[in-house]
Design a protein around this motif. Structure first.
Motif, PDB file in Angstrom:
ATOM      1  N   LYS A 106      -7.133   0.039   1.092  1.00  0.00           N
ATOM      2  CA  LYS A 106      -8.545   0.330   0.819  1.00  0.00           C
ATOM      3  C   LYS A 106      -8.894   0.004  -0.634  1.00  0.00           C
ATOM      4  CE  LYS A 106     -10.007   1.579   4.756  1.00  0.00           C
ATOM      5  NZ  LYS A 106     -11.000   0.775   5.454  1.00  0.00           N
ATOM      6  N   GLU A 107      -7.989   0.318  -1.560  1.00  0.00           N
ATOM      7  CA  GLU A 107      -8.229  -0.021  -2.966  1.00  0.00           C
ATOM      8  C   GLU A 107      -8.347  -1.538  -3.147  1.00  0.00           C
ATOM      9  OE1 GLU A 107      -4.980   1.719  -5.073  1.00  0.00           O
ATOM     10  OE2 GLU A 107      -5.753   3.766  -4.871  1.00  0.00           O
ATOM     11  N   LEU A 108      -7.469  -2.282  -2.485  1.00  0.00           N
ATOM     12  CA  LEU A 108      -7.510  -3.735  -2.592  1.00  0.00           C
ATOM     13  C   LEU A 108      -8.770  -4.314  -1.964  1.00  0.00           C
ATOM     14  CD1 LEU A 108      -3.792  -4.645  -1.862  1.00  0.00           C
ATOM     15  CD2 LEU A 108      -4.990  -4.796  -4.046  1.00  0.00           C
ATOM     16  N   GLU A 109      -9.218  -3.736  -0.837  1.00  0.00           N
ATOM     17  CA  GLU A 109     -10.461  -4.199  -0.221  1.00  0.00           C
ATOM     18  C   GLU A 109     -11.644  -3.970  -1.157  1.00  0.00           C
ATOM     19  OE1 GLU A 109     -10.758  -2.160   3.504  1.00  0.00           O
ATOM     20  OE2 GLU A 109      -9.365  -3.521   4.510  1.00  0.00           O
ATOM     21  N   PHE A 110     -11.673  -2.816  -1.818  1.00  0.00           N
ATOM     22  CA  PHE A 110     -12.757  -2.519  -2.750  1.00  0.00           C
ATOM     23  C   PHE A 110     -12.727  -3.486  -3.932  1.00  0.00           C
ATOM     24  CE2 PHE A 110     -14.491  -0.205  -6.418  1.00  0.00           C
ATOM     25  CZ  PHE A 110     -15.768   0.012  -5.950  1.00  0.00           C
ATOM     26  N   GLU A 111     -11.518  -3.733  -4.486  1.00  0.00           N
ATOM     27  CA  GLU A 111     -11.387  -4.664  -5.607  1.00  0.00           C
ATOM     28  C   GLU A 111     -11.779  -6.080  -5.183  1.00  0.00           C
ATOM     29  OE1 GLU A 111      -8.062  -6.226  -8.832  1.00  0.00           O
ATOM     30  OE2 GLU A 111      -7.490  -4.799  -7.279  1.00  0.00           O
ATOM     31  N   ASN A 112     -11.399  -6.478  -3.980  1.00  0.00           N
ATOM     32  CA  ASN A 112     -11.746  -7.796  -3.463  1.00  0.00           C
ATOM     33  C   ASN A 112     -13.269  -7.943  -3.356  1.00  0.00           C
ATOM     34  OD1 ASN A 112     -11.442 -10.331  -2.407  1.00  0.00           O
ATOM     35  ND2 ASN A 112     -10.887  -9.635  -0.368  1.00  0.00           N
ATOM     36  N   GLN A 113     -13.923  -6.891  -2.864  1.00  0.00           N
ATOM     37  CA  GLN A 113     -15.386  -6.912  -2.758  1.00  0.00           C
ATOM     38  C   GLN A 113     -16.032  -7.066  -4.133  1.00  0.00           C
ATOM     39  OE1 GLN A 113     -16.920  -3.248  -1.232  1.00  0.00           O
ATOM     40  NE2 GLN A 113     -18.972  -4.045  -0.933  1.00  0.00           N
ATOM     41  N   ARG A 114     -15.509  -6.333  -5.114  1.00  0.00           N
ATOM     42  CA  ARG A 114     -16.050  -6.399  -6.475  1.00  0.00           C
ATOM     43  C   ARG A 114     -15.851  -7.796  -7.068  1.00  0.00           C
ATOM     44  NH1 ARG A 114     -13.892  -6.078 -11.294  1.00  0.00           N
ATOM     45  NH2 ARG A 114     -11.841  -5.553 -10.524  1.00  0.00           N
ATOM     46  N   LEU A 115     -14.673  -8.379  -6.853  1.00  0.00           N
ATOM     47  CA  LEU A 115     -14.395  -9.709  -7.389  1.00  0.00           C
ATOM     48  C   LEU A 115     -15.241 -10.783  -6.707  1.00  0.00           C
ATOM     49  CD1 LEU A 115     -10.529  -9.502  -7.786  1.00  0.00           C
ATOM     50  CD2 LEU A 115     -12.247  -9.475  -9.606  1.00  0.00           C
ATOM     51  N   ARG A 116     -15.462 -10.647  -5.396  1.00  0.00           N
ATOM     52  CA  ARG A 116     -16.326 -11.622  -4.700  1.00  0.00           C
ATOM     53  C   ARG A 116     -17.741 -11.589  -5.266  1.00  0.00           C
ATOM     54  NH1 ARG A 116     -14.656 -13.630   0.532  1.00  0.00           N
ATOM     55  NH2 ARG A 116     -12.621 -12.781   1.038  1.00  0.00           N
ATOM     56  N   LYS A 117     -18.226 -10.390  -5.560  1.00  0.00           N
ATOM     57  CA  LYS A 117     -19.563 -10.277  -6.129  1.00  0.00           C
ATOM     58  C   LYS A 117     -19.605 -10.919  -7.518  1.00  0.00           C
ATOM     59  CE  LYS A 117     -23.255  -7.117  -7.098  1.00  0.00           C
ATOM     60  NZ  LYS A 117     -23.689  -5.821  -7.502  1.00  0.00           N
ATOM     61  N   ALA A 118     -18.570 -10.703  -8.322  1.00  0.00           N
ATOM     62  CA  ALA A 118     -18.509 -11.301  -9.657  1.00  0.00           C
ATOM     63  C   ALA A 118     -18.498 -12.828  -9.564  1.00  0.00           C
ATOM     64  CB  ALA A 118     -17.281 -10.795 -10.401  1.00  0.00           C
ATOM     65  N   VAL A 119     -17.730 -13.384  -8.627  1.00  0.00           N
ATOM     66  CA  VAL A 119     -17.678 -14.838  -8.452  1.00  0.00           C
ATOM     67  C   VAL A 119     -19.044 -15.371  -8.033  1.00  0.00           C
ATOM     68  CG1 VAL A 119     -16.725 -16.666  -6.983  1.00  0.00           C
ATOM     69  CG2 VAL A 119     -15.216 -14.974  -8.001  1.00  0.00           C
ATOM     70  N   ALA A 120     -19.721 -14.646  -7.142  1.00  0.00           N
ATOM     71  CA  ALA A 120     -21.046 -15.090  -6.699  1.00  0.00           C
ATOM     72  C   ALA A 120     -22.031 -15.091  -7.863  1.00  0.00           C
ATOM     73  CB  ALA A 120     -21.550 -14.189  -5.582  1.00  0.00           C
ATOM     74  N   ASP A 121     -21.983 -14.049  -8.690  1.00  0.00           N
ATOM     75  CA  ASP A 121     -22.878 -13.986  -9.848  1.00  0.00           C
ATOM     76  C   ASP A 121     -22.586 -15.122 -10.837  1.00  0.00           C
ATOM     77  OD1 ASP A 121     -24.112 -11.751  -8.812  1.00  0.00           O
ATOM     78  OD2 ASP A 121     -22.988 -10.329 -10.050  1.00  0.00           O
ATOM     79  N   LEU A 122     -21.320 -15.362 -11.111  1.00  0.00           N
ATOM     80  CA  LEU A 122     -20.962 -16.424 -12.053  1.00  0.00           C
ATOM     81  C   LEU A 122     -21.315 -17.808 -11.508  1.00  0.00           C
ATOM     82  CD1 LEU A 122     -17.542 -15.071 -13.335  1.00  0.00           C
ATOM     83  CD2 LEU A 122     -19.697 -15.190 -14.593  1.00  0.00           C
ATOM     84  N   THR A 123     -21.157 -18.001 -10.213  1.00  0.00           N
ATOM     85  CA  THR A 123     -21.532 -19.286  -9.602  1.00  0.00           C
ATOM     86  C   THR A 123     -23.027 -19.514  -9.728  1.00  0.00           C
ATOM     87  OG1 THR A 123     -19.716 -19.074  -8.042  1.00  0.00           O
ATOM     88  CG2 THR A 123     -21.444 -20.644  -7.481  1.00  0.00           C
ATOM     89  N   LEU A 124     -23.803 -18.475  -9.513  1.00  0.00           N
ATOM     90  CA  LEU A 124     -25.253 -18.587  -9.658  1.00  0.00           C
ATOM     91  C   LEU A 124     -25.624 -18.908 -11.101  1.00  0.00           C
ATOM     92  CD1 LEU A 124     -28.007 -18.327  -8.278  1.00  0.00           C
ATOM     93  CD2 LEU A 124     -27.959 -15.905  -8.858  1.00  0.00           C
ATOM     94  N   ASP A 125     -24.992 -18.223 -12.057  1.00  0.00           N
ATOM     95  CA  ASP A 125     -25.254 -18.510 -13.474  1.00  0.00           C
ATOM     96  C   ASP A 125     -24.914 -19.963 -13.807  1.00  0.00           C
ATOM     97  OD1 ASP A 125     -26.061 -15.912 -13.818  1.00  0.00           O
ATOM     98  OD2 ASP A 125     -24.196 -15.244 -14.784  1.00  0.00           O
ATOM     99  N   LYS A 126     -23.795 -20.456 -13.277  1.00  0.00           N
ATOM    100  CA  LYS A 126     -23.378 -21.832 -13.532  1.00  0.00           C
ATOM    101  C   LYS A 126     -24.405 -22.816 -12.986  1.00  0.00           C
ATOM    102  CE  LYS A 126     -19.849 -25.142 -12.295  1.00  0.00           C
ATOM    103  NZ  LYS A 126     -18.730 -25.397 -11.399  1.00  0.00           N
ATOM    104  N   LEU A 127     -24.909 -22.561 -11.781  1.00  0.00           N
ATOM    105  CA  LEU A 127     -25.908 -23.456 -11.191  1.00  0.00           C
ATOM    106  C   LEU A 127     -27.213 -23.443 -11.994  1.00  0.00           C
ATOM    107  CD1 LEU A 127     -25.357 -22.731  -7.395  1.00  0.00           C
ATOM    108  CD2 LEU A 127     -24.772 -24.809  -8.653  1.00  0.00           C
ATOM    109  N   ILE A 128     -27.606 -22.269 -12.463  1.00  0.00           N
ATOM    110  CA  ILE A 128     -28.829 -22.167 -13.274  1.00  0.00           C
ATOM    111  C   ILE A 128     -28.662 -22.943 -14.578  1.00  0.00           C
ATOM    112  CG2 ILE A 128     -30.253 -20.570 -14.612  1.00  0.00           C
ATOM    113  CD1 ILE A 128     -29.786 -18.519 -12.352  1.00  0.00           C
ATOM    114  N   LEU A 129     -27.509 -22.795 -15.231  1.00  0.00           N
ATOM    115  CA  LEU A 129     -27.277 -23.521 -16.487  1.00  0.00           C
ATOM    116  C   LEU A 129     -27.211 -25.033 -16.257  1.00  0.00           C
ATOM    117  CD1 LEU A 129     -24.660 -21.158 -18.182  1.00  0.00           C
ATOM    118  CD2 LEU A 129     -27.038 -21.546 -18.863  1.00  0.00           C
ATOM    119  N   ALA A 130     -26.606 -25.453 -15.162  1.00  0.00           N
ATOM    120  CA  ALA A 130     -26.531 -26.886 -14.873  1.00  0.00           C
ATOM    121  C   ALA A 130     -27.925 -27.447 -14.638  1.00  0.00           C
ATOM    122  CB  ALA A 130     -25.645 -27.131 -13.652  1.00  0.00           C
TER     123      ALA A 130
END
Length: 137
Positions: A106-130
């Protein structure tokens, strides 16, 4: 030669005696205040409960013990007060895990969810900057 349309039958709705139209209750101020489900108290026999992973593992072990003592699976599932569908779902998810393994999962699932959200946010930021770097804003 044109046909004349047949007259439609008229339907008369007669209100039942003693039933006058009632004004609808206004909606509650908070929609979260609405209660769905049965009218039984929260602690009643049909109340819903969210089981913790450790409780689920303990109940699965209890069913295994009852089945090894000769009880049928259906009787054992009734003994732990869940439906057979819930038992099968728990069995599929928590099958042979121990309590500490379930907690870690359960801890790993929660951490995985948090990391997926971080990757999505960073990908969006990268696309906006590009997009901004190309001058298409």
């Amino acid at each position: 030669m044109e046909r004349e349309p047949e007259p439609m039958a008229k339907i008369h709705i007669v209100p039942s005696e003693g039933l006058a139209p009632q004004a609808a209750d206004p909606p509650p101020l908070k929609w979260s205040a609405l209660r769905y489900g049965s009218l039984e108290p929260e602690d009643g026999p049909m109340s819903r409960k969210r089981h913790k992973p450790e409780e689920i593992v303990a109940k699965l072990r209890q069913v295994d013990v009852l089945v090894s003592q000769g009880h049928s699976v259906a009787d054992a599932v009734r003994a732990i007060v869940v439906t057979e569908v819930t038992y099968c779902r728990w069995r599929q998810e928590y099958g042979g895990l121990k309590s500490d393994q379930v907690r870690r999962m359960k801890e790993l699932e929660f951490e995985n969810q948090r990391l997926r959200k971080a990757v999505a946010d960073l990908t969006l930021d990268k696309l906006i900057l590009a997009e901004a770097a190309r001058g298409n804003f």
